[in-house]
Design a protein around this motif. Sequence first.
Motif, PDB file in Angstrom:
ATOM      1  N   GLU A  48       0.832  -1.195   0.000  1.00  0.00           N
ATOM      2  CA  GLU A  48       0.000   0.000   0.000  1.00  0.00           C
ATOM      3  C   GLU A  48       0.874   1.255   0.000  1.00  0.00           C
ATOM      4  N   GLY A  49       0.612   2.134  -0.928  1.00  0.00           N
ATOM      5  CA  GLY A  49       1.379   3.369  -1.050  1.00  0.00           C
ATOM      6  C   GLY A  49       2.616   3.248  -1.917  1.00  0.00           C
ATOM      7  N   LYS A  50       2.948   2.028  -2.360  1.00  0.00           N
ATOM      8  CA  LYS A  50       4.124   1.801  -3.202  1.00  0.00           C
ATOM      9  C   LYS A  50       3.674   1.484  -4.618  1.00  0.00           C
ATOM     10  N   ILE A  51       4.146   2.267  -5.585  1.00  0.00           N
ATOM     11  CA  ILE A  51       3.799   2.069  -6.986  1.00  0.00           C
ATOM     12  C   ILE A  51       4.939   1.319  -7.664  1.00  0.00           C
ATOM     13  N   GLY A  52       4.610   0.221  -8.306  1.00  0.00           N
ATOM     14  CA  GLY A  52       5.622  -0.558  -9.006  1.00  0.00           C
ATOM     15  C   GLY A  52       6.340  -1.524  -8.070  1.00  0.00           C
ATOM     16  N   ASN A  53       7.207  -2.336  -8.672  1.00  0.00           N
ATOM     17  CA  ASN A  53       7.953  -3.336  -7.894  1.00  0.00           C
ATOM     18  C   ASN A  53       9.438  -3.036  -7.816  1.00  0.00           C
ATOM     19  N   LYS A  54       9.826  -1.810  -8.102  1.00  0.00           N
ATOM     20  CA  LYS A  54      11.238  -1.441  -8.054  1.00  0.00           C
ATOM     21  C   LYS A  54      11.603  -0.925  -6.669  1.00  0.00           C
ATOM     22  N   TRP A  55      12.425  -1.689  -5.964  1.00  0.00           N
ATOM     23  CA  TRP A  55      12.953  -1.303  -4.670  1.00  0.00           C
ATOM     24  C   TRP A  55      14.442  -1.041  -4.830  1.00  0.00           C
ATOM     25  N   TRP A  56      15.102  -0.758  -3.700  1.00  0.00           N
ATOM     26  CA  TRP A  56      16.531  -0.429  -3.759  1.00  0.00           C
ATOM     27  C   TRP A  56      17.288  -1.163  -2.661  1.00  0.00           C
ATOM     28  N   LEU A  57      18.418  -1.714  -3.059  1.00  0.00           N
ATOM     29  CA  LEU A  57      19.308  -2.403  -2.129  1.00  0.00           C
ATOM     30  C   LEU A  57      20.496  -1.487  -1.844  1.00  0.00           C
ATOM     31  N   VAL A 104      23.993  -0.521   0.290  1.00  0.00           N
ATOM     32  CA  VAL A 104      25.115  -1.184   0.948  1.00  0.00           C
ATOM     33  C   VAL A 104      25.956  -0.139   1.667  1.00  0.00           C
ATOM     34  N   SER A 105      26.407  -0.485   2.852  1.00  0.00           N
ATOM     35  CA  SER A 105      27.307   0.355   3.635  1.00  0.00           C
ATOM     36  C   SER A 105      28.466  -0.520   4.100  1.00  0.00           C
ATOM     37  N   ARG A 106      29.649  -0.220   3.606  1.00  0.00           N
ATOM     38  CA  ARG A 106      30.822  -1.014   3.959  1.00  0.00           C
ATOM     39  C   ARG A 106      31.762  -0.195   4.831  1.00  0.00           C
ATOM     40  N   SER A 107      32.070  -0.742   5.996  1.00  0.00           N
ATOM     41  CA  SER A 107      33.026  -0.107   6.897  1.00  0.00           C
ATOM     42  C   SER A 107      34.239  -1.018   7.024  1.00  0.00           C
ATOM     43  N   GLU A 108      35.074  -0.761   8.020  1.00  0.00           N
ATOM     44  CA  GLU A 108      36.304  -1.533   8.151  1.00  0.00           C
ATOM     45  C   GLU A 108      36.036  -2.987   8.536  1.00  0.00           C
ATOM     46  N   SER A 109      34.994  -3.234   9.327  1.00  0.00           N
ATOM     47  CA  SER A 109      34.764  -4.590   9.829  1.00  0.00           C
ATOM     48  C   SER A 109      33.432  -5.190   9.423  1.00  0.00           C
ATOM     49  N   VAL A 110      32.553  -4.422   8.774  1.00  0.00           N
ATOM     50  CA  VAL A 110      31.201  -4.904   8.465  1.00  0.00           C
ATOM     51  C   VAL A 110      30.792  -4.441   7.068  1.00  0.00           C
ATOM     52  N   VAL A 111      30.085  -5.318   6.365  1.00  0.00           N
ATOM     53  CA  VAL A 111      29.375  -4.947   5.146  1.00  0.00           C
ATOM     54  C   VAL A 111      27.888  -5.143   5.424  1.00  0.00           C
ATOM     55  N   TYR A 112      27.121  -4.057   5.359  1.00  0.00           N
ATOM     56  CA  TYR A 112      25.720  -4.095   5.771  1.00  0.00           C
ATOM     57  C   TYR A 112      24.836  -3.715   4.588  1.00  0.00           C
ATOM     58  N   PHE A 113      23.839  -4.579   4.290  1.00  0.00           N
ATOM     59  CA  PHE A 113      22.878  -4.321   3.228  1.00  0.00           C
ATOM     60  C   PHE A 113      21.519  -3.998   3.830  1.00  0.00           C
ATOM     61  N   LEU A 114      20.804  -3.120   3.143  1.00  0.00           N
ATOM     62  CA  LEU A 114      19.494  -2.685   3.604  1.00  0.00           C
ATOM     63  C   LEU A 114      18.570  -2.589   2.398  1.00  0.00           C
ATOM     64  N   ILE A 115      17.399  -3.195   2.493  1.00  0.00           N
ATOM     65  CA  ILE A 115      16.408  -3.117   1.421  1.00  0.00           C
ATOM     66  C   ILE A 115      15.412  -2.014   1.763  1.00  0.00           C
ATOM     67  N   ALA A 116      15.114  -1.150   0.793  1.00  0.00           N
ATOM     68  CA  ALA A 116      14.226  -0.016   1.030  1.00  0.00           C
ATOM     69  C   ALA A 116      13.356   0.201  -0.198  1.00  0.00           C
ATOM     70  N   PRO A 117      12.133   0.702  -0.019  1.00  0.00           N
ATOM     71  CA  PRO A 117      11.245   0.913  -1.166  1.00  0.00           C
ATOM     72  C   PRO A 117      11.650   2.080  -2.050  1.00  0.00           C
ATOM     73  N   GLY A 118      12.519   2.961  -1.554  1.00  0.00           N
ATOM     74  CA  GLY A 118      12.894   4.129  -2.334  1.00  0.00           C
ATOM     75  C   GLY A 118      14.384   4.375  -2.350  1.00  0.00           C
ATOM     76  N   ARG A 119      14.763   5.418  -3.097  1.00  0.00           N
ATOM     77  CA  ARG A 119      16.165   5.780  -3.253  1.00  0.00           C
ATOM     78  C   ARG A 119      16.437   7.181  -2.716  1.00  0.00           C
ATOM     79  N   GLY A 120      15.551   7.675  -1.875  1.00  0.00           N
ATOM     80  CA  GLY A 120      15.689   9.034  -1.385  1.00  0.00           C
ATOM     81  C   GLY A 120      16.693   9.160  -0.260  1.00  0.00           C
ATOM     82  N   ALA A 121      16.940  10.415   0.133  1.00  0.00           N
ATOM     83  CA  ALA A 121      17.927  10.695   1.178  1.00  0.00           C
ATOM     84  C   ALA A 121      17.466  10.216   2.540  1.00  0.00           C
TER      85      ALA A 121
END
Length: 562
Positions: free
Chosen positions: A281-290, A292-309
């Motif tokens: 609900e409230g999301k148009i289309g099936n395009k989401w965004w993956l 990634v944030s890579r630091s010195e000891s961790v690589v972290y992925f986050l799935i989000a419905p948009g690409r905004g700030a």
Amino acid sequence: MVSSCQNISAAYIHQINSQTIDLPVDSQPYISIPESEYLELKNQVGYWKSMHQKALLREEGLKQEIKEKDGQIRDLKNRLFGKKSEKKTSKTEKVNPKSNEPKRPRGQQLGSEGHGLTDRPDLPVVDEQASFPENPVCPCCGLPYTLDGSTGPQTQIIEVEVKTYTRRIVRQTGTKTCLCQGVPQTITAPMPPKLMPKSPYGISVWADILLNKFHYCQPTNRLLNQYEELGLPISAGTITGGLKRLKELFDPIYNNLYLQQMTEDRFHQDESSWKVFEEIEGKIGNKWWLWVSRSESVVYFLIAPGRGADVPISYFENTRKDKIIVVCDRYSAYKSLANKMPFIILAFCWAHVRRDFLDAARKYPELEDWAFCWVKKIGALYHINNQRCVSFDKALPVQWQSESFKKQHGSLIEKMNEMAQDRDAFIESHNLDGTNSTLLFNAKYKILESLKNHWDGLSVFVEHPEVPMDNNKGENAIRNPVTGRRNFYGSGSVWTAQLAAMMFSIFKTLGLWGLNHHHWLNSYLNACAVNHGKAPEDLSYFLPWEMDEVRLDKLSKPLDTS
């Protein structure tokens, strides 16, 4: 005065047509026309002159548009059919007149000494006896050889055996011999721990499914076909239900990855599209965004419905550092992030700047020499910075570094200043009042104007040698998930997309620490099985930054299944 309405006489016209009249050089025949017609013709002259000028301008604009379209076609053809590399050689670099030697081929050279067989000390050894198929005899006299049990030279053959089997567990029972009351007459040995009590599949099956889908990026259907050929048909619904149960087991690990990353101050950020085939609900289309944030000891992925700030802003709101450097591209969401959170410093990627010049050379051949001149300048920056980083001591500030570092540091600042001067000289020597608004000039101006606008972010690495010049680490981290997206087209629901981000984070972090994915995953799932299908209470044995050297070394080796 002759009236303006007076016409040329017919006799005079006939005289002109019938005979040659010798007129003085400066004399011209005069034709009288009505004044109104003269004014109308004069107005038409001005009109058609203006129309001609507009046609010339329109023609010039169409020529520029055609040239721009041709450049876009060349660029798209190169992306679709060309080599998947940014490396390109200019016409002046294709031939070296000072050397007639042929180009050295890639790889190991013919006649050079090889490295020999690679030692594999972690592989178990299974001894086999190679015997004669029948008693050997002398080919001359026919007398048999004596087989005294001695052996000859050893030969090693490496094999990979993949098989499925059923563990049939026979539980031992015991009968009491005493007369004690309240004690069972017969007892049965406990069952080995199971990851899912009602599932017939063991830990090795679920570990293999997770590795194949999220580490090797294979579609689930392809894995099921492989299992069926091995004699183990499994339905897709069974896999889906098991993965939903496994997601709960990895939530604590995933949360600890985020908490650990919030204690660090150097990040590489990137994002890529990801399909989620579920109506929200409230999301148009099936395009989401993956993300990634890579630091010195961790690589972290986050799935989000948009690409905004809002995505990176909410991500960094729990940071524990007063100053953070984020290496990224020039996407506007990261600029908004820095505006909302002033303690974040953006370090822009020089590889993207280099790509701007390469794209210009590809689209407009007339700009090739100019573009490759700037590519060469950027290459010199990389070279000087690499030499500088060799002698860089992370424990000391820049002003306390060695003389070798200071020498290269000075050369780097000098080279940066030269580039800034060349950039500003071009921008200041051309105005934008229309005299220089050609397509090629606009292409140059756009690139150099962008270079000037992002100069502060492109200069962060100068005073922070620990910060790389490009965002290759971030882009390399997201490369494997992009391969998975192309292979299985994304996720069928939101929870499967979240599981994908979770497993991508875990596997990429394990790779960052050099751990064996198969060994770690089996160890963790065994710990969950021992804890009755729940995540273990103490996660320190499975978080790389909390492990001691002995455990890190153990988990970096293959799992011993013998």
